[in-house]
Motif scaffolding. Structure first.
Motif, PDB file in Angstrom:
ATOM      1  N   GLU A 334       0.698  -1.304  -0.018  1.00  0.00           N
ATOM      2  CA  GLU A 334       0.027  -0.057   0.131  1.00  0.00           C
ATOM      3  C   GLU A 334       1.082   1.160  -0.082  1.00  0.00           C
ATOM      4  OE1 GLU A 334      -3.025   0.108  -0.515  1.00  0.00           O
ATOM      5  OE2 GLU A 334      -3.962  -1.831   0.488  1.00  0.00           O
ATOM      6  N   ALA A 335       2.075   1.280   0.810  1.00  0.00           N
ATOM      7  CA  ALA A 335       2.983   2.124   0.849  1.00  0.00           C
ATOM      8  C   ALA A 335       3.686   2.691  -0.394  1.00  0.00           C
ATOM      9  CB  ALA A 335       3.820   2.040   1.752  1.00  0.00           C
ATOM     10  N   ALA A 338       0.858   4.048  -3.030  1.00  0.00           N
ATOM     11  CA  ALA A 338       0.586   5.302  -2.753  1.00  0.00           C
ATOM     12  C   ALA A 338       1.721   6.477  -3.426  1.00  0.00           C
ATOM     13  CB  ALA A 338       0.329   5.561  -1.280  1.00  0.00           C
ATOM     14  N   LYS A 339       3.102   6.059  -3.017  1.00  0.00           N
ATOM     15  CA  LYS A 339       4.239   6.553  -3.526  1.00  0.00           C
ATOM     16  C   LYS A 339       4.086   6.609  -5.140  1.00  0.00           C
ATOM     17  CE  LYS A 339       9.204   6.170  -3.527  1.00  0.00           C
ATOM     18  NZ  LYS A 339       9.628   5.527  -5.068  1.00  0.00           N
ATOM     19  N   CYS A 341       1.675   6.181  -7.250  1.00  0.00           N
ATOM     20  CA  CYS A 341       0.588   7.135  -7.720  1.00  0.00           C
ATOM     21  C   CYS A 341       1.025   8.753  -7.706  1.00  0.00           C
ATOM     22  CB  CYS A 341      -0.708   6.720  -6.877  1.00  0.00           C
ATOM     23  SG  CYS A 341      -1.456   5.149  -6.983  1.00  0.00           S
ATOM     24  N   ARG A 342       1.456   8.958  -6.550  1.00  0.00           N
ATOM     25  CA  ARG A 342       1.702  10.560  -6.389  1.00  0.00           C
ATOM     26  C   ARG A 342       2.922  10.652  -7.498  1.00  0.00           C
ATOM     27  NH1 ARG A 342       2.399   8.979  -1.014  1.00  0.00           N
ATOM     28  NH2 ARG A 342       4.768   9.167  -1.114  1.00  0.00           N
ATOM     29  N   ALA A 348      -5.426   8.480  -6.100  1.00  0.00           N
ATOM     30  CA  ALA A 348      -4.992   7.474  -5.230  1.00  0.00           C
ATOM     31  C   ALA A 348      -5.484   6.006  -5.592  1.00  0.00           C
ATOM     32  CB  ALA A 348      -5.031   7.626  -3.869  1.00  0.00           C
ATOM     33  N   CYS A 349      -4.722   4.889  -5.912  1.00  0.00           N
ATOM     34  CA  CYS A 349      -5.279   3.528  -5.883  1.00  0.00           C
ATOM     35  C   CYS A 349      -5.412   2.712  -4.648  1.00  0.00           C
ATOM     36  CB  CYS A 349      -4.640   2.765  -7.251  1.00  0.00           C
ATOM     37  SG  CYS A 349      -4.676   3.598  -8.760  1.00  0.00           S
ATOM     38  N   SER A 350      -6.121   1.783  -4.969  1.00  0.00           N
ATOM     39  CA  SER A 350      -6.158   0.597  -3.729  1.00  0.00           C
ATOM     40  C   SER A 350      -6.268  -0.876  -4.129  1.00  0.00           C
ATOM     41  CB  SER A 350      -7.167   0.922  -2.609  1.00  0.00           C
ATOM     42  OG  SER A 350      -8.263   0.474  -3.470  1.00  0.00           O
ATOM     43  N   THR A 385      -9.147   2.500 -10.094  1.00  0.00           N
ATOM     44  CA  THR A 385      -8.712   2.974  -8.739  1.00  0.00           C
ATOM     45  C   THR A 385      -8.399   1.976  -7.889  1.00  0.00           C
ATOM     46  OG1 THR A 385     -10.998   3.561  -8.369  1.00  0.00           O
ATOM     47  CG2 THR A 385      -9.665   5.180  -9.218  1.00  0.00           C
TER      48      THR A 385
END
Length: 469
Positions: A334-335, A338-339, A341-342, A348-350, A385
């Motif tokens: 997840e971390a 998130a990085k 995606c930024r 943000a995706c999950s 997403t």
């Protein structure tokens, strides 16, 4: 006004000086250290035994402790361990007799910041004190995560790893980081540096396997303008560039033997001579090295110098493989997601539950680096997403429910033997098999077994095989 009262008033007018504890049973040594430290503006207390030192440590706060290794009521290592347990934020340095390197290494492994050999060099003492006093205060986990790099995860291996890194950061000892490719060895090295007394100085990372052999000496030690064709200006090299800080030697096992000799001398002498110069320059560099290879096996096979190995491997830090921390994979994934995606500038995706389950079951030969590659590739091909199991496209099918592999023993070994007898039997059979396959040529048999001829001879003698060979 009494003299003591006047001193008390004056002390309140001044900014509090660092308070240093000296533990030694030789009055001459205590006097020498007290005079030197007083000239540096330090407040000094002294004790002549471990018992008195512990009482002082309990009564007030110190910024540094200097202790001899031999004390009337015990070993200096006992005090090092006591401080590590009860005063974790206090750096302690040991004073060792000439030639007792083993004691110094033992102290560093027990948590000492550094060591001073006897006779004590006043310059080394001053440098050590300045380094110890520049150590950043120990931070809480939350503060570290906000301000610095961090290794994510709450599994037992990760908690142990972070605790060891915190301990190593408060030492000057050389560190050897072992672990598989992609397990985060450089990240760990940077974390040690950032939490150390050298955190304001350079961190220079070198991939030893990426430098052509004919350029190694000039890249490591530097050169003077005009020293050879193409040397159009002065070049300091890695050691001088890292002076005062940390030099990270990644894939150190790839260094050729000729370069290992030169590297060993620089580490021992703390002197570098650039190509084309006659004078040497002093360097103060902490060495952190790493490789995905088994460095001890490289020593056995003659690919790596044993003396250099012991210089680099004062303290070993082993990086666990990602498959050993499966419970941390969702948090890390997840971390990383998130990085990515930024950096890509997208929303943000999950990860869906089935995707997380698949990621947890995969073995990751490339560890965290491979996980990053999987997620980066997935983002490039998936524009939703939410990322599902089918979007991951793992290189090969991951096991949904990992099975425990059963070891199949030879029929003649399926009996209850004591462990050592069982291991000796396996070792003996392996050696006999290798000797038979190579017509009792010991050199070839040793190569087949992946050990040295010397090691083979020792094992054959221990197992009673010499009379047969």
């Amino acid at each position: 006004m009494s003299v003591d009262s006047e001193r008390s008033v004056n002390s309140h007018r001044k900014i509090a000086s660092p308070h240093i504890l000296i533990v030694d049973d030789e009055p001459d040594i205590i006097e020498l250290l007290e005079l030197t430290l007083a000239r540096m503006g330090m407040d000094v207390s002294s004790a002549q035994c471990i018992g008195d030192a512990k009482q002082l440590l309990q009564s007030r706060q110190f910024q540094l402790c200097l202790t001899d290794m031999r004390l009337p009521d015990g070993d200096g290592l006992e005090l090092v361990k006591y401080i590590a347990q009860h005063c974790a934020d206090l750096p302690v340095a040991v004073i060792t007799a000439h030639g007792t390197t083993e004691n110094a290494v033992a102290a560093l492994k027990a948590g000492a910041f550094d060591y001073l050999p006897k006779p004590v060099s006043l310059k080394q003492l001053r440098d050590l004190v300045k380094s110890a006093l520049s150590l950043p205060p120990m931070q809480t986990e939350s503060a570290v995560q906000v301000s610095q790099r961090v290794l994510l995860g709450e599994s037992a291996p990760m908690l142990q790893l972070r605790a060891t890194i915190d301990k190593l950061s408060r030492s000057q000892a050389a560190v050897y980081i072992s672990g598989e490719s992609g397990s985060g060895k450089e990240l760990a090295a940077r974390m040690i540096h950032e939490r150390s007394a050298r955190h304001t100085q350079p961190f220079v990372a070198v991939n030893c396997g990426a430098i052509p052999e004919n350029l190694m000496e000039s890249e490591f030690f530097g050169y003077k303008k005009g020293a050879f064709t193409g040397a159009e200006k002065d070049h300091d090299g890695f050691f001088l560039a890292a002076n005062g800080g940390t030099l990270f030697l990644d894939e150190v096992a790839d260094l050729p033997l000729t370069m290992q000799v030169k590297l060993l001398r620089v580490i021992q002498e703390k002197q570098v001579r650039r190509i084309g110069e006659t004078q040497e320059k002093s360097v103060d560099v902490r060495i952190i090295s790493a490789t995905h290879k088994k460095l001890n096996l490289c020593v056995e096979t003659g690919q790596f110098r044993q003396d250099l190995y012991y210089r680099l491997n004062v303290i070993e830090l082993n990086m666990p493989a990602l498959r050993e921390m499966r419970e941390d994979i969702p948090l890390i994934a997840e971390a990383v997601l998130a990085k990515l995606c930024r950096e890509a500038g997208r929303s943000a995706c999950s990860l869906k539950k089935d995707a997380l389950a698949l990621l947890k079951s995969y073995d990751y030969p490339g560890n965290v680096r491979e996980l990053e590659n999987i997620l980066e590739r997935t983002l490039a091909l998936c524009f939703d997403t939410e990322i599902g199991k089918e979007d991951l496209q793992l290189p090969h099918k991951a096991k949904e429910t990992p099975q425990i592999a059963m070891i199949k023993l030879p029929v003649d070994l399926e009996q209850n033997l004591p462990l050592q007898d069982f291991l000796d039997r396996l070792e003996k059979d392996s050696i006999v098999k290798a000797l038979n396959e190579n017509r009792y040529n010991r050199t070839k048999a040793a190569k087949t077994l992946g050990i040295t001829v010397r090691s083979l001879r020792y094992r054959m003698e221990r197992l009673g095989l010499n009379e047969r060979a």
